[in-house]
Scaffold this motif. Structure first.
Motif, PDB file in Angstrom:
ATOM      1  N   PHE A 147       1.843   0.790  12.501  1.00 21.58           N
ATOM      2  CA  PHE A 147       1.753   2.210  12.864  1.00 21.58           C
ATOM      3  C   PHE A 147       1.255   3.031  11.674  1.00 21.58           C
ATOM      4  CE2 PHE A 147       3.406   6.474  13.475  1.00 21.58           C
ATOM      5  CZ  PHE A 147       3.023   6.736  14.789  1.00 21.58           C
ATOM      6  N   TYR A 148       1.707   2.703  10.493  1.00 25.83           N
ATOM      7  CA  TYR A 148       1.260   3.462   9.322  1.00 25.83           C
ATOM      8  C   TYR A 148      -0.215   3.203   9.030  1.00 25.83           C
ATOM      9  CZ  TYR A 148       0.999   5.335   4.615  1.00 25.83           C
ATOM     10  OH  TYR A 148       0.619   6.054   3.497  1.00 25.83           O
ATOM     11  N   GLU A 149      -0.622   1.910   9.191  1.00 30.59           N
ATOM     12  CA  GLU A 149      -2.025   1.574   8.943  1.00 30.59           C
ATOM     13  C   GLU A 149      -2.945   2.235   9.952  1.00 30.59           C
ATOM     14  OE1 GLU A 149      -2.079  -2.637   9.007  1.00 30.59           O
ATOM     15  OE2 GLU A 149      -1.191  -2.873   7.008  1.00 30.59           O
ATOM     16  N   GLU A 150      -2.486   2.398  11.171  1.00 31.11           N
ATOM     17  CA  GLU A 150      -3.311   3.018  12.206  1.00 31.11           C
ATOM     18  C   GLU A 150      -3.303   4.538  12.120  1.00 31.11           C
ATOM     19  OE1 GLU A 150      -1.770   1.513  15.827  1.00 31.11           O
ATOM     20  OE2 GLU A 150      -2.691  -0.482  15.626  1.00 31.11           O
ATOM     21  N   PRO A 169       3.226   8.963   3.412  1.00 29.95           N
ATOM     22  CA  PRO A 169       4.074   7.751   3.358  1.00 29.95           C
ATOM     23  C   PRO A 169       5.533   8.051   3.078  1.00 29.95           C
ATOM     24  CG  PRO A 169       2.614   7.885   1.448  1.00 29.95           C
ATOM     25  CD  PRO A 169       2.155   8.942   2.406  1.00 29.95           C
ATOM     26  N   GLU A 170       5.797   8.987   2.163  1.00 29.23           N
ATOM     27  CA  GLU A 170       7.194   9.286   1.818  1.00 29.23           C
ATOM     28  C   GLU A 170       7.936   9.849   3.038  1.00 29.23           C
ATOM     29  OE1 GLU A 170       8.960   8.893  -0.988  1.00 29.23           O
ATOM     30  OE2 GLU A 170       7.291   7.878  -1.983  1.00 29.23           O
ATOM     31  N   ALA A 171       7.334  10.804   3.718  1.00 28.04           N
ATOM     32  CA  ALA A 171       7.969  11.439   4.863  1.00 28.04           C
ATOM     33  C   ALA A 171       8.135  10.426   6.001  1.00 28.04           C
ATOM     34  CB  ALA A 171       7.143  12.632   5.339  1.00 28.04           C
ATOM     35  N   TYR A 172       7.091   9.605   6.202  1.00 28.21           N
ATOM     36  CA  TYR A 172       7.143   8.621   7.290  1.00 28.21           C
ATOM     37  C   TYR A 172       8.263   7.605   7.074  1.00 28.21           C
ATOM     38  CZ  TYR A 172       5.717   4.601  10.110  1.00 28.21           C
ATOM     39  OH  TYR A 172       5.708   3.529  10.975  1.00 28.21           O
ATOM     40  N   LEU A 173       8.335   7.042   5.874  1.00 29.23           N
ATOM     41  CA  LEU A 173       9.334   6.003   5.599  1.00 29.23           C
ATOM     42  C   LEU A 173      10.748   6.593   5.552  1.00 29.23           C
ATOM     43  CD1 LEU A 173       7.409   3.820   2.983  1.00 29.23           C
ATOM     44  CD2 LEU A 173       7.801   3.364   5.411  1.00 29.23           C
ATOM     45  N   ASN A 174      10.894   7.819   5.055  1.00 33.17           N
ATOM     46  CA  ASN A 174      12.216   8.470   5.079  1.00 33.17           C
ATOM     47  C   ASN A 174      12.692   8.679   6.523  1.00 33.17           C
ATOM     48  OD1 ASN A 174      12.890   8.708   2.350  1.00 33.17           O
ATOM     49  ND2 ASN A 174      11.542  10.502   2.095  1.00 33.17           N
ATOM     50  N   VAL A 208       6.940  -7.778   5.064  1.00 29.81           N
ATOM     51  CA  VAL A 208       5.609  -7.867   5.691  1.00 29.81           C
ATOM     52  C   VAL A 208       4.617  -7.110   4.807  1.00 29.81           C
ATOM     53  CG1 VAL A 208       6.499  -8.096   8.041  1.00 29.81           C
ATOM     54  CG2 VAL A 208       6.074  -5.811   7.095  1.00 29.81           C
ATOM     55  N   PRO A 209       3.346  -7.510   4.847  1.00 29.61           N
ATOM     56  CA  PRO A 209       2.335  -6.782   4.054  1.00 29.61           C
ATOM     57  C   PRO A 209       1.976  -5.443   4.712  1.00 29.61           C
ATOM     58  CG  PRO A 209       1.320  -8.564   5.289  1.00 29.61           C
ATOM     59  CD  PRO A 209       2.799  -8.704   5.487  1.00 29.61           C
ATOM     60  N   LEU A 210       1.617  -4.494   3.855  1.00 32.75           N
ATOM     61  CA  LEU A 210       1.212  -3.164   4.363  1.00 32.75           C
ATOM     62  C   LEU A 210      -0.011  -2.727   3.558  1.00 32.75           C
ATOM     63  CD1 LEU A 210       3.473  -0.210   5.305  1.00 32.75           C
ATOM     64  CD2 LEU A 210       1.564   0.187   3.769  1.00 32.75           C
ATOM     65  N   HIS A 211      -1.062  -2.262   4.279  1.00 32.67           N
ATOM     66  CA  HIS A 211      -2.300  -1.807   3.632  1.00 32.67           C
ATOM     67  C   HIS A 211      -2.435  -0.302   3.845  1.00 32.67           C
ATOM     68  CE1 HIS A 211      -3.396  -6.050   3.318  1.00 32.67           C
ATOM     69  NE2 HIS A 211      -3.089  -6.166   4.615  1.00 32.67           N
ATOM     70  N   ASP A 241      -5.010   0.089  -0.849  1.00 30.47           N
ATOM     71  CA  ASP A 241      -4.059  -0.644  -1.702  1.00 30.47           C
ATOM     72  C   ASP A 241      -3.196  -1.565  -0.838  1.00 30.47           C
ATOM     73  OD1 ASP A 241      -4.923   0.651  -4.042  1.00 30.47           O
ATOM     74  OD2 ASP A 241      -3.588   2.366  -3.603  1.00 30.47           O
ATOM     75  N   ASP A 242      -2.758  -2.630  -1.470  1.00 31.58           N
ATOM     76  CA  ASP A 242      -1.882  -3.590  -0.780  1.00 31.58           C
ATOM     77  C   ASP A 242      -0.432  -3.403  -1.245  1.00 31.58           C
ATOM     78  OD1 ASP A 242      -3.998  -4.746   0.598  1.00 31.58           O
ATOM     79  OD2 ASP A 242      -4.441  -6.133  -1.063  1.00 31.58           O
ATOM     80  N   TYR A 243       0.477  -3.366  -0.275  1.00 27.99           N
ATOM     81  CA  TYR A 243       1.906  -3.186  -0.556  1.00 27.99           C
ATOM     82  C   TYR A 243       2.713  -4.310   0.125  1.00 27.99           C
ATOM     83  CZ  TYR A 243       0.672   1.599  -1.889  1.00 27.99           C
ATOM     84  OH  TYR A 243       0.110   2.690  -2.481  1.00 27.99           O
ATOM     85  N   ALA A 244       3.938  -4.410  -0.346  1.00 24.89           N
ATOM     86  CA  ALA A 244       4.919  -5.302   0.314  1.00 24.89           C
ATOM     87  C   ALA A 244       6.061  -4.429   0.828  1.00 24.89           C
ATOM     88  CB  ALA A 244       5.452  -6.352  -0.652  1.00 24.89           C
ATOM     89  N   LEU A 245       6.311  -4.503   2.145  1.00 18.58           N
ATOM     90  CA  LEU A 245       7.371  -3.697   2.767  1.00 18.58           C
ATOM     91  C   LEU A 245       8.519  -4.628   3.211  1.00 18.58           C
ATOM     92  CD1 LEU A 245       8.403  -0.977   3.912  1.00 18.58           C
ATOM     93  CD2 LEU A 245       7.209  -1.565   6.058  1.00 18.58           C
TER      94      LEU A 245
END
Length: 459
Positions: A53-56, A62-67, A137-140, A144-148
């Motif tokens: 959902f974040y990638e799309e 990102p901060e607001a979404y993940l919070n 899971v990986p997050l792009h 940038d590439d992240y690990a979530l």
């Protein structure tokens, strides 16, 4: 000895404890092999949904979404290759996570920490609030590439307990029912055997063996039941023997009377022969009459219908009276009678005890050779009256002593029948003494004489 009550209580407690332990272990096995992989897969699906959902929607902050996701009941850790990661939602108790795990997730692999988290055989590991107990899971984002890393928080996980506790309760109930059925069978099985033994006993089968090796009330009951069966068997044997003896005792004089009556019908008999045959018939009739009286007395004493008519009387005076009544018998045989009979008052049924002295003294006179001696001694204490009737007669063999009080028992059957004995006198004597709460003992030596010891309560 464990009582049946204690055995049931202990068995019930053990069943409850054992059922709970087995159910708890079974529930943990269910969690480890079924529920934990299922939860790992469910969390993985949720983590992928968050990442996708974040990638799309790259316009999302990102901060607001993940919070916001964290407020929905998740704990998350977002980390980039060379940067310090950020935590969202409730904090983790432990935040240690290997760099190799982070790198592998950044490069596109999934991390299944929930399914691989080692917690031993207990379901509580599912609730360990540590970073390694997550799904990665990986997050792009933004090139940038992240690990979530994601896991539900403790509050959300409590919902999972419903399944675990449902399994635990169902297993506990089923196992409790199973163990109670088995343990109850163990407790009831001896009673079933006793019921079958009772049916056998009712059919007259006395050879019963109960293999009940228990030390509680059921074991005691089984032992008592076997004793009762043995006593009933002995009683049945005694009854059969009694009927046989009575039939024989009646048949013998009847045959005599019938034979001599038939002979008396002959006209060739002399007057002297007629008188002798009539005397025999009279003696046999008298013997049958005596046997009938003794049988009636025994029947009355056995049923204990005879209510003792107790009164205080001088037992020494009663014995002297019996001796006076039998004086002609012992004087005819020129017997010496030695008396040591001080006054002794006791409380008892004088009529029944009168029969005791008649039976014993008559026996002494009957089985003592002419010129012999009969000695009667009496001693009284505050609680006991002891009478000894001793003679210098033919005596009784040691092998016969245990049976002299048995009904119809004769030491010398041929001589006793000739003397007119029915074999019931000593049985009646013992029964009367027993009704007075006393006891009778006999000592004898063959050819030297016999002594009867009678012990009666003074009060």
């Amino acid at each position: 000895m464990k009582t049946l009550y204690l055995r049931i209580v202990i068995t019930t407690i053990l069943v409850m404890i054992l059922s709970f332990l087995i159910a708890f272990i079974g529930s943990n096995l269910y969690y480890q092999h079924l529920l934990k992989p299922f939860n790992d897969q469910k969390i993985t699906t949720m983590a992928k949904s968050i990442s996708t959902f974040y990638e799309e929607n790259p316009d999302l902050h990102p901060e607001a979404y993940l919070n916001h996701i964290g407020e929905l009941g998740f704990q998350m850790y977002l980390v980039q290759a060379s940067e310090q990661g950020s935590f969202y939602g409730d904090p983790f108790r432990e935040t240690e996570l290997g760099n190799d795990v982070v790198q592998s997730v950044i490069h596109g692999e999934e991390y299944h920490g929930v399914s691989k988290f080692t917690t031993g055989p207990f379901v509580t590991g599912f609730f360990d609030n540590v970073l390694i107990n997550t799904v990665g899971v990986p997050l792009h984002a933004g090139g940038d590439d992240y690990a979530l890393f994601v896991r539900p928080n403790v509050g959300m996980l409590f919902g999972e307990l419903r399944i675990f506790f449902a399994v635990l309760v169902i297993l506990s109930v089923l196992l409790s029912i199973l163990f109670v059925v088995v343990s109850t069978r163990y407790i009831v099985n001896p009673i079933v055997k006793l019921t079958e033994a009772t049916k056998m006993l009712a059919q007259g089968k006395y050879n019963i063996k109960l293999e009940v090796k228990r030390r509680d009330e059921i074991g005691t009951l089984a032992g008592t039941f076997m004793q009762m069966a043995k006593s009933l068997e002995q009683l049945d044997q005694m009854r059969q023997e009694f009927v046989s003896n009575v039939s024989h005792e009646i048949q013998s004089p009847l045959a005599s009377i019938q034979g001599f009556s038939h002979t008396l019908q002959s006209e060739d008999l002399t007057e002297e022969q007629r008188r002798r045959y009539l005397a025999i018939i009279e003696n046999e009739s008298r013997r049958m009459s005596q046997l009938g009286k003794q049988l009636l007395m025994l029947a009355s004493l056995d049923k204990e219908e005879t209510i003792l008519d107790k009164l205080m009387f001088d037992v020494s005076a009663q014995i002297r009276q019996v001796l006076f009544m039998l004086e002609w018998s012992w004087r005819e045989k020129d017997l010496a009678v030695e008396l040591d009979l001080p006054p002794a008052f006791i409380i008892g049924d004088d009529k029944l005890l009168h029969q005791v002295w008649i039976n014993l003294i008559t026996n002494s006179i009957k089985y003592t050779e002419p010129g012999g001696t009969i000695a009667i001694r009496l001693r009284r204490t505050e609680t006991l009256c002891h009478v000894v009737i001793k003679d210098t007669g033919i005596g009784i063999a040691e092998s016969d002593l245990p049976y002299v009080f048995n009904r119809f028992y004769r030491v010398d059957p041929a001589r006793d029948r000739k003397e007119g004995s029915s074999g019931l006198g000593l049985a009646i004597t013992q029964k009367i003494v027993a009704l007075h709460q006393g006891r009778i003992e006999v000592t004898s030596e063959l050819g030297a004489g016999t002594a009867f010891h009678i012990y009666l309560p003074s009060r």
